[in-house]
Motif scaffolding. Sequence first.
Motif, PDB file in Angstrom:
ATOM      1  N   SER A   1       0.756  -1.076   0.208  1.00  0.00           N
ATOM      2  CA  SER A   1      -0.113   0.063  -0.002  1.00  0.00           C
ATOM      3  C   SER A   1       1.033   1.345   0.043  1.00  0.00           C
ATOM      4  O   SER A   1       0.516   2.384  -0.657  1.00  0.00           O
ATOM      5  CB  SER A   1      -0.794   0.012   1.159  1.00  0.00           C
ATOM      6  OG  SER A   1      -0.194  -0.268   2.460  1.00  0.00           O
TER       7      SER A   1
ATOM      8  N   TYR B   1      -0.584   3.681  -2.437  1.00  0.00           N
ATOM      9  CA  TYR B   1      -0.535   5.035  -2.429  1.00  0.00           C
ATOM     10  C   TYR B   1      -0.510   5.975  -3.423  1.00  0.00           C
ATOM     11  O   TYR B   1      -1.237   6.830  -3.629  1.00  0.00           O
ATOM     12  CB  TYR B   1       0.208   5.651  -0.866  1.00  0.00           C
ATOM     13  CG  TYR B   1       0.179   7.117  -0.938  1.00  0.00           C
ATOM     14  CD1 TYR B   1      -0.960   7.749  -0.277  1.00  0.00           C
ATOM     15  CD2 TYR B   1       1.192   7.771  -1.141  1.00  0.00           C
ATOM     16  CE1 TYR B   1      -1.029   9.101  -0.399  1.00  0.00           C
ATOM     17  CE2 TYR B   1       1.377   9.173  -1.120  1.00  0.00           C
ATOM     18  CZ  TYR B   1       0.075   9.883  -0.576  1.00  0.00           C
ATOM     19  OH  TYR B   1       0.183  11.310  -0.204  1.00  0.00           O
TER      20      TYR B   1
ATOM     21  N   ALA C   1      -3.493   5.812  -5.591  1.00  0.00           N
ATOM     22  CA  ALA C   1      -4.680   6.217  -4.947  1.00  0.00           C
ATOM     23  C   ALA C   1      -4.714   7.913  -5.052  1.00  0.00           C
ATOM     24  O   ALA C   1      -5.571   8.545  -5.119  1.00  0.00           O
ATOM     25  CB  ALA C   1      -4.773   5.772  -3.763  1.00  0.00           C
ATOM     26  N   VAL C   2      -3.629   8.376  -4.780  1.00  0.00           N
ATOM     27  CA  VAL C   2      -3.429   9.898  -4.734  1.00  0.00           C
ATOM     28  C   VAL C   2      -3.888  10.380  -5.991  1.00  0.00           C
ATOM     29  O   VAL C   2      -4.284  11.494  -5.769  1.00  0.00           O
ATOM     30  CB  VAL C   2      -2.093  10.290  -4.093  1.00  0.00           C
ATOM     31  CG1 VAL C   2      -0.923  10.294  -5.024  1.00  0.00           C
ATOM     32  CG2 VAL C   2      -2.272  11.797  -3.431  1.00  0.00           C
TER      33      VAL C   2
ATOM     34  N   THR D   1      -7.486  12.664   0.034  1.00  0.00           N
ATOM     35  CA  THR D   1      -8.226  11.432   0.691  1.00  0.00           C
ATOM     36  C   THR D   1      -7.427  10.045   0.754  1.00  0.00           C
ATOM     37  O   THR D   1      -7.294   9.420   1.550  1.00  0.00           O
ATOM     38  CB  THR D   1      -9.600  11.108   0.171  1.00  0.00           C
ATOM     39  OG1 THR D   1     -10.231  12.277   0.016  1.00  0.00           O
ATOM     40  CG2 THR D   1     -10.186  10.171   1.188  1.00  0.00           C
ATOM     41  N   ALA D   2      -6.490   9.952  -0.102  1.00  0.00           N
ATOM     42  CA  ALA D   2      -5.595   8.815  -0.215  1.00  0.00           C
ATOM     43  C   ALA D   2      -4.695   8.750   1.091  1.00  0.00           C
ATOM     44  O   ALA D   2      -4.560   7.585   1.408  1.00  0.00           O
ATOM     45  CB  ALA D   2      -4.578   8.972  -1.376  1.00  0.00           C
ATOM     46  N   SER D   3      -4.338   9.872   1.467  1.00  0.00           N
ATOM     47  CA  SER D   3      -3.414   9.758   2.474  1.00  0.00           C
ATOM     48  C   SER D   3      -4.116   9.470   3.889  1.00  0.00           C
ATOM     49  O   SER D   3      -3.475   8.672   4.784  1.00  0.00           O
ATOM     50  CB  SER D   3      -2.747  11.169   3.044  1.00  0.00           C
ATOM     51  OG  SER D   3      -3.628  12.110   3.271  1.00  0.00           O
TER      52      SER D   3
ATOM     53  N   ALA E   1      -6.662   7.425   3.763  1.00  0.00           N
ATOM     54  CA  ALA E   1      -6.772   5.853   3.603  1.00  0.00           C
ATOM     55  C   ALA E   1      -5.556   4.957   3.804  1.00  0.00           C
ATOM     56  O   ALA E   1      -5.626   3.592   4.463  1.00  0.00           O
ATOM     57  CB  ALA E   1      -7.274   5.626   2.255  1.00  0.00           C
ATOM     58  N   LEU E   2      -4.495   5.512   3.304  1.00  0.00           N
ATOM     59  CA  LEU E   2      -3.111   4.934   3.680  1.00  0.00           C
ATOM     60  C   LEU E   2      -3.001   4.820   5.127  1.00  0.00           C
ATOM     61  O   LEU E   2      -2.522   3.667   5.682  1.00  0.00           O
ATOM     62  CB  LEU E   2      -1.966   5.580   3.110  1.00  0.00           C
ATOM     63  CG  LEU E   2      -0.689   5.106   3.397  1.00  0.00           C
ATOM     64  CD1 LEU E   2      -0.442   3.694   2.747  1.00  0.00           C
ATOM     65  CD2 LEU E   2       0.507   6.112   2.976  1.00  0.00           C
TER      66      LEU E   2
ATOM     67  N   GLY F   1     -10.592   4.438  -1.901  1.00  0.00           N
ATOM     68  CA  GLY F   1      -8.986   4.229  -1.436  1.00  0.00           C
ATOM     69  C   GLY F   1      -8.708   2.929  -0.953  1.00  0.00           C
ATOM     70  O   GLY F   1      -7.483   2.541  -1.328  1.00  0.00           O
TER      71      GLY F   1
ATOM     72  N   LEU G   1      -5.860   0.642  -2.597  1.00  0.00           N
ATOM     73  CA  LEU G   1      -4.638  -0.020  -1.774  1.00  0.00           C
ATOM     74  C   LEU G   1      -4.497  -1.406  -1.772  1.00  0.00           C
ATOM     75  O   LEU G   1      -3.553  -2.072  -1.893  1.00  0.00           O
ATOM     76  CB  LEU G   1      -4.966   0.538  -0.355  1.00  0.00           C
ATOM     77  CG  LEU G   1      -4.689   2.009  -0.155  1.00  0.00           C
ATOM     78  CD1 LEU G   1      -4.792   2.670   1.304  1.00  0.00           C
ATOM     79  CD2 LEU G   1      -3.241   2.646  -0.715  1.00  0.00           C
TER      80      LEU G   1
END
Length: 318
Positions: free
Chosen positions: A107, A112, A115-116, A122-124, A126-127, A260, A264
């Motif tokens: 991930s 990541y 996803a970003v 929002t990806a951060s 989710a990570l 996200g 991931l």
Amino acid sequence: MLEILAITTPIFTLIGMGYLAVRLNIYPKAHLSALGAFVIRIALPVLVFKSISQRSFAEVMNFPYLGAYLFGSLLMLGVGLAWAKLVRGQDLDQASLIGMGMCSANSAYVGYPIAVQVIGPTASMALALSMIVENMLVLPLCLALGESGGARHEPFWRVFGRAILGLRKSSLVVAIFAAFLFSLFQLGLPAQVNKAVDMLAGASAPVALFFIGGSLVGLPLKDVLLDVGVVSFAKLVLHPLAVLGGLWLFGPVDPLLAAGAILLASAPMLSIYPIFGQRHGKEGFCAATLLVATVAAFVTIATVIWLLHASGMVAAVR
């Protein structure tokens, strides 16, 4: 489809650059460990700290997300153990590697950065939430299963407890707990320090992708067994489906955050998968599986992005 390629192509281009740099000896493979250490010990913990600390504690304790991701990961761990023991007749230590390959996503290094590009900032978050599940529950469980399989004289609970205690040495886990405190008490960093944090956090994705590409050089692809295809398929296809099922069971979760989680989970297995395999004499199998899954991810992740877009979960590819 062109919009999706606009996202995935730069990601895999960076992976390709890392591969070529090491393959052509522009960047020595022996130095890759320094890049990996920078990401996993410095840049990534800073990114996770930033993601958690700047949000309210109620937002951080997103139990539907945590439950969904944990459900999907544990389900795939169970599938891996069942396949290895019941179908392939393997011991628990070897079965734990199969399960780890199916349930532990890369991930940070692959998920990541993609996803970003798809869901933005929002990806951060989710990570960060996924890292809580992976680093504090799933990985210690996989390691404990492997160690208990190889040391049958020692009870599982003692091995698992030792794995949990070992987390205190992880800079990532320390960053998570520090971020919890900042979030709980609504603390903030000085502006100058915060700018440095932003710079370090932003370095994690490109350096990680370069590292992944370089680490693929020299991995064995010959003598690919049935397990390589099964583990790769389970990781790239079944794991995100299992997380999707978890989101349905434990939701509702914000659509972008849910996207996200799926993105991931659709990443290939950990880049250090062969290192875990080395403990049980299975580094060749783990390296071949990592290579196959990473190459196949170019197609499967593009498909996941297209499905998220077509379903309306992601309103527009960013």
